[in-house]
Motif scaffolding. Structure first.
Motif, PDB file in Angstrom:
ATOM      1  N   LEU A  60       0.625  -1.135   0.243  1.00  0.00           N
ATOM      2  CA  LEU A  60      -0.200   0.233  -0.148  1.00  0.00           C
ATOM      3  C   LEU A  60       1.059   0.975  -0.137  1.00  0.00           C
ATOM      4  O   LEU A  60       0.275   2.103  -1.085  1.00  0.00           O
ATOM      5  CB  LEU A  60      -1.299  -0.419   0.826  1.00  0.00           C
ATOM      6  CG  LEU A  60      -2.289   0.847   1.008  1.00  0.00           C
ATOM      7  CD1 LEU A  60      -2.755   1.378   0.445  1.00  0.00           C
ATOM      8  CD2 LEU A  60      -2.905   1.097   2.870  1.00  0.00           C
ATOM      9  N   ASN A  61       1.769   0.801   0.722  1.00  0.00           N
ATOM     10  CA  ASN A  61       2.932   2.010   0.972  1.00  0.00           C
ATOM     11  C   ASN A  61       3.357   2.656  -0.841  1.00  0.00           C
ATOM     12  O   ASN A  61       3.583   3.479  -0.933  1.00  0.00           O
ATOM     13  CB  ASN A  61       3.659   2.177   1.846  1.00  0.00           C
ATOM     14  CG  ASN A  61       4.809   3.232   2.165  1.00  0.00           C
ATOM     15  OD1 ASN A  61       3.945   4.190   2.374  1.00  0.00           O
ATOM     16  ND2 ASN A  61       6.074   3.081   1.810  1.00  0.00           N
ATOM     17  N   VAL A  62       3.780   1.545  -1.079  1.00  0.00           N
ATOM     18  CA  VAL A  62       4.243   1.544  -2.977  1.00  0.00           C
ATOM     19  C   VAL A  62       3.173   2.374  -4.179  1.00  0.00           C
ATOM     20  O   VAL A  62       3.340   2.851  -4.286  1.00  0.00           O
ATOM     21  CB  VAL A  62       4.754   0.120  -3.290  1.00  0.00           C
ATOM     22  CG1 VAL A  62       5.292   0.407  -4.892  1.00  0.00           C
ATOM     23  CG2 VAL A  62       6.102  -0.196  -2.293  1.00  0.00           C
ATOM     24  N   ASN A  63       2.287   1.373  -3.541  1.00  0.00           N
ATOM     25  CA  ASN A  63       0.993   2.468  -4.357  1.00  0.00           C
ATOM     26  C   ASN A  63       0.570   3.727  -3.889  1.00  0.00           C
ATOM     27  O   ASN A  63      -0.255   4.070  -3.829  1.00  0.00           O
ATOM     28  CB  ASN A  63       0.496   1.437  -4.303  1.00  0.00           C
ATOM     29  CG  ASN A  63       0.467  -0.039  -5.173  1.00  0.00           C
ATOM     30  OD1 ASN A  63       1.337   0.321  -5.928  1.00  0.00           O
ATOM     31  ND2 ASN A  63      -0.277  -1.172  -4.709  1.00  0.00           N
ATOM     32  N   GLN A  64       1.251   4.603  -2.743  1.00  0.00           N
ATOM     33  CA  GLN A  64       0.574   6.022  -2.670  1.00  0.00           C
ATOM     34  C   GLN A  64      -0.808   5.803  -2.051  1.00  0.00           C
ATOM     35  O   GLN A  64      -1.454   6.768  -1.923  1.00  0.00           O
ATOM     36  CB  GLN A  64       1.035   6.253  -3.410  1.00  0.00           C
ATOM     37  CG  GLN A  64       2.490   7.169  -3.951  1.00  0.00           C
ATOM     38  CD  GLN A  64       2.920   7.981  -5.005  1.00  0.00           C
ATOM     39  OE1 GLN A  64       1.832   7.877  -5.766  1.00  0.00           O
ATOM     40  NE2 GLN A  64       3.963   8.763  -5.418  1.00  0.00           N
ATOM     41  N   GLY A  65      -1.044   4.712  -1.200  1.00  0.00           N
ATOM     42  CA  GLY A  65      -1.744   4.531  -0.147  1.00  0.00           C
ATOM     43  C   GLY A  65      -3.502   4.110  -0.886  1.00  0.00           C
ATOM     44  O   GLY A  65      -4.893   4.590  -0.643  1.00  0.00           O
ATOM     45  N   ASP A  66      -3.442   3.926  -2.187  1.00  0.00           N
ATOM     46  CA  ASP A  66      -4.407   2.881  -3.587  1.00  0.00           C
ATOM     47  C   ASP A  66      -4.631   1.761  -2.851  1.00  0.00           C
ATOM     48  O   ASP A  66      -3.655   0.610  -3.151  1.00  0.00           O
ATOM     49  CB  ASP A  66      -3.931   3.555  -5.268  1.00  0.00           C
ATOM     50  CG  ASP A  66      -4.388   2.698  -5.908  1.00  0.00           C
ATOM     51  OD1 ASP A  66      -6.086   2.739  -5.151  1.00  0.00           O
ATOM     52  OD2 ASP A  66      -4.049   4.089  -6.988  1.00  0.00           O
ATOM     53  N   TRP A  67      -5.730   1.473  -2.618  1.00  0.00           N
ATOM     54  CA  TRP A  67      -6.622   0.506  -2.397  1.00  0.00           C
ATOM     55  C   TRP A  67      -6.641   0.068  -3.157  1.00  0.00           C
ATOM     56  O   TRP A  67      -6.710  -1.705  -2.928  1.00  0.00           O
ATOM     57  CB  TRP A  67      -7.322   0.931  -0.496  1.00  0.00           C
ATOM     58  CG  TRP A  67      -6.742   1.195   0.476  1.00  0.00           C
ATOM     59  CD1 TRP A  67      -6.446   1.986   1.327  1.00  0.00           C
ATOM     60  CD2 TRP A  67      -6.772  -0.238   1.482  1.00  0.00           C
ATOM     61  NE1 TRP A  67      -6.347   1.798   1.556  1.00  0.00           N
ATOM     62  CE2 TRP A  67      -6.583   0.667   2.231  1.00  0.00           C
ATOM     63  CE3 TRP A  67      -6.406  -1.577   1.314  1.00  0.00           C
ATOM     64  CZ2 TRP A  67      -5.587  -0.260   4.248  1.00  0.00           C
ATOM     65  CZ3 TRP A  67      -5.944  -2.233   2.328  1.00  0.00           C
ATOM     66  CH2 TRP A  67      -5.680  -1.667   3.741  1.00  0.00           C
ATOM     67  N   GLU A  68      -7.756  -0.040  -4.297  1.00  0.00           N
ATOM     68  CA  GLU A  68      -7.741  -0.284  -5.377  1.00  0.00           C
ATOM     69  C   GLU A  68      -6.337  -1.163  -6.210  1.00  0.00           C
ATOM     70  O   GLU A  68      -6.451  -2.512  -6.659  1.00  0.00           O
ATOM     71  CB  GLU A  68      -8.706   0.902  -6.095  1.00  0.00           C
ATOM     72  CG  GLU A  68     -10.271   0.971  -5.244  1.00  0.00           C
ATOM     73  CD  GLU A  68     -10.811  -0.305  -5.455  1.00  0.00           C
ATOM     74  OE1 GLU A  68     -10.282  -1.029  -6.799  1.00  0.00           O
ATOM     75  OE2 GLU A  68     -11.786  -0.221  -5.616  1.00  0.00           O
ATOM     76  N   GLN A  69      -5.698  -0.225  -6.283  1.00  0.00           N
ATOM     77  CA  GLN A  69      -3.937  -0.933  -6.505  1.00  0.00           C
ATOM     78  C   GLN A  69      -4.025  -2.012  -5.796  1.00  0.00           C
ATOM     79  O   GLN A  69      -3.173  -3.097  -6.428  1.00  0.00           O
ATOM     80  CB  GLN A  69      -3.881   0.440  -7.231  1.00  0.00           C
ATOM     81  CG  GLN A  69      -1.820  -0.027  -7.487  1.00  0.00           C
ATOM     82  CD  GLN A  69      -2.067  -0.770  -8.959  1.00  0.00           C
ATOM     83  OE1 GLN A  69      -2.968  -0.810  -9.963  1.00  0.00           O
ATOM     84  NE2 GLN A  69      -0.986  -1.676  -9.100  1.00  0.00           N
ATOM     85  N   THR A  70      -3.640  -1.800  -4.538  1.00  0.00           N
ATOM     86  CA  THR A  70      -2.900  -2.907  -4.015  1.00  0.00           C
ATOM     87  C   THR A  70      -4.032  -4.023  -4.095  1.00  0.00           C
ATOM     88  O   THR A  70      -2.934  -5.394  -3.948  1.00  0.00           O
ATOM     89  CB  THR A  70      -3.099  -2.451  -2.223  1.00  0.00           C
ATOM     90  OG1 THR A  70      -2.401  -1.317  -2.804  1.00  0.00           O
ATOM     91  CG2 THR A  70      -2.373  -3.345  -1.414  1.00  0.00           C
ATOM     92  N   PHE A  71      -5.040  -4.411  -3.737  1.00  0.00           N
ATOM     93  CA  PHE A  71      -5.700  -5.757  -4.308  1.00  0.00           C
ATOM     94  C   PHE A  71      -5.903  -5.553  -5.323  1.00  0.00           C
ATOM     95  O   PHE A  71      -5.952  -7.320  -4.986  1.00  0.00           O
ATOM     96  CB  PHE A  71      -7.126  -4.861  -3.667  1.00  0.00           C
ATOM     97  CG  PHE A  71      -8.684  -5.773  -3.247  1.00  0.00           C
ATOM     98  CD1 PHE A  71      -8.468  -6.583  -2.674  1.00  0.00           C
ATOM     99  CD2 PHE A  71      -9.602  -6.185  -4.534  1.00  0.00           C
ATOM    100  CE1 PHE A  71      -9.202  -7.946  -2.254  1.00  0.00           C
ATOM    101  CE2 PHE A  71     -10.168  -7.005  -4.518  1.00  0.00           C
ATOM    102  CZ  PHE A  71     -10.011  -8.305  -3.490  1.00  0.00           C
TER     103      PHE A  71
END
Length: 426
Positions: free
Chosen positions: A169-180
């Motif tokens: 999530l940190n790598v994706n700058q807080g983007d939960w959709e991308q992380t999921f």
């Protein structure tokens, strides 16, 4: 000595020594009021211990070694923090130990104070050649003890896996959709192709797919193209269409495909080939874009099954496992076990993580509730416990057993395991 300090820690922690009349090495009478709390960090082994030595009450640290001289080997004589040690517990007392101010640390010698059977049980667990240490015993234990510990391990497992989610999530700058999206893709690859699927999501972020959410051909072209499967010659119409579409999108987004050689096909059932799993994943993206938002509003298992059932998989895959290789007609929808696997390992994990991250305990409870309602997993690890007599009624139990095996059984941490402790104390 055929044991290590951990065994002495275990004896001290649970007071498995003859405490009728304890005498320190220098002749002072000792009574253990509280053995203290085990310290998992730097410093003495137990803190907050309460002892009565020669009618004087002491509160402080307890240090444990096989031999008294190990204090010197570990360099504690140079560390003033160890001046707070009020008792040195050893198996053999071979040398007096002093604090930095010159005072002698009282010593309790455990040799001869505990049952020989305790050591026999311990050696049996550590030297067993079974699949896991307590294989011969766990099926005979009170199921309440086993299930209570497994309940704790399920939460422990979710807590540990949450850390990986938060890192991504940190790598994706807080983007939960991308992380999921990253985790659900990895789940579609199972263990064998989890890494290639992870690499794929790194070079094809979800926001690009969302721009083409109304075009099945473009979504399939992007996923198969970036996966490296369109870097070959084709004769059939469908892959040729994918190849042409990908060629346009590749230039538009300046994409670079991964190597097709990264994907593994050997010793796999054709239904689990990465090509088929990619086709299913493409269909999932097409059917349920912004999938994580939909997961958060799924209050029942039926709601979740709607998301993963009846995926619009391209009919090409009904007669193919590979491009250019036709086969007899097959079912291309994910099976019930595959869907359950995704819900267990991705959906429940993210409900727990998001609940923890946003301080919404109801989401964490929902994740645990789903695990209790889902059927137990059937894999090599879980089956070994099933064969040993453990009753496994749902995914909550099977997830607990996976954590037990990974973090306790495989590492022979029987002294930190409620099951192992119960067996040792027989």
């Amino acid at each position: 000595m055929n044991f290590n300090e951990d065994f002495l820690h275990f004896i001290w922690r649970f007071r498995l020594f003859n405490s009728a009349r304890l005498i320190c090495a220098d002749g002072e009478e000792l009574r253990v009021v509280n053995p203290g709390i085990s310290n998992k960090h730097a410093g003495p082994d137990f803190s907050g211990a309460k002892l009565i030595i020669d009618k004087t009450t002491w509160i402080g640290h307890v240090e444990i070694h096989l031999k008294s001289s190990d204090w010197l080997l570990h360099g504690h004589q140079h560390d003033s923090f160890y001046d707070g040690v009020i008792l040195h517990v050893v198996y053999q007392h071979d040398q007096p130990i002093r604090r930095t101010n010159g005072s002698i640390v009282p010593v309790l010698v455990l040799q001869g104070l505990f049952s020989d059977q305790l050591l026999v049980n311990y050696k049996e667990l550590l030297t067993t050649v079974n699949y896991f240490p307590c294989e011969k015993h766990i099926g005979h234990l009170d199921s309440f003890i086993v299930n209570t510990f497994l309940s704790r391990l399920v939460v422990e497992r979710l807590q540990q896996k949450s850390e990986e989610v938060f890192q991504k999530l940190n790598v994706n700058q807080g983007d939960w959709e991308q992380t999921f999206y990253c985790f659900i893709a990895r789940n579609f690859g199972f263990k064998v192709n989890a890494v290639p699927f992870d690499l794929l999501t790194a070079i094809l972020p979800q926001h690009i797919l969302l721009k083409h959410k109304d075009s099945a051909l473009q979504i399939e072209a992007l996923l198969f193209g970036q996966a490296g499967f369109l870097e070959q010659e084709f004769l059939e119409a469908y892959p040729l269409e994918l190849q042409a579409e990908y060629g346009f999108l590749k230039k538009k987004y300046h994409l670079k495909p991964m190597s097709r050689s990264l994907w593994k096909f050997l010793r796999m059932r054709p239904q689990n080939f990465p090509t088929v799993r990619l086709a299913q994943f493409s269909a999932l993206i097409l059917k349920s874009n912004q999938l994580f938002s939909k997961v958060l509003t799924a209050y029942t298992l039926s709601d979740l099954y709607v998301l993963f059932n009846e995926l619009p998989v391209n009919e090409y895959w009904q007669t193919h496992y590979h491009f250019n290789k036709k086969t007899k007609e097959v079912v291309v929808q994910p099976g019930a076990a595959s869907i359950d696997n995704v819900i267990i390992n991705s959906v429940c994990l993210f409900l727990f993580c998001y609940g923890k991250y946003t301080d919404q305990p109801d989401l964490m409870d929902r994740a645990l509730d789903f695990l209790e309602k889902l059927p137990a997993e059937h894999n090599e690890v879980v089956n070994q416990y099933r064969y040993a007599g453990v009753k496994i009624g749902n995914a909550f139990t099977s997830q607990g057993l996976l954590q037990l095996n990974k973090c306790y059984c495989n590492q022979k941490k029987c002294l930190n395991c409620a099951v192992g402790i119960k067996i040792l104390r027989k």
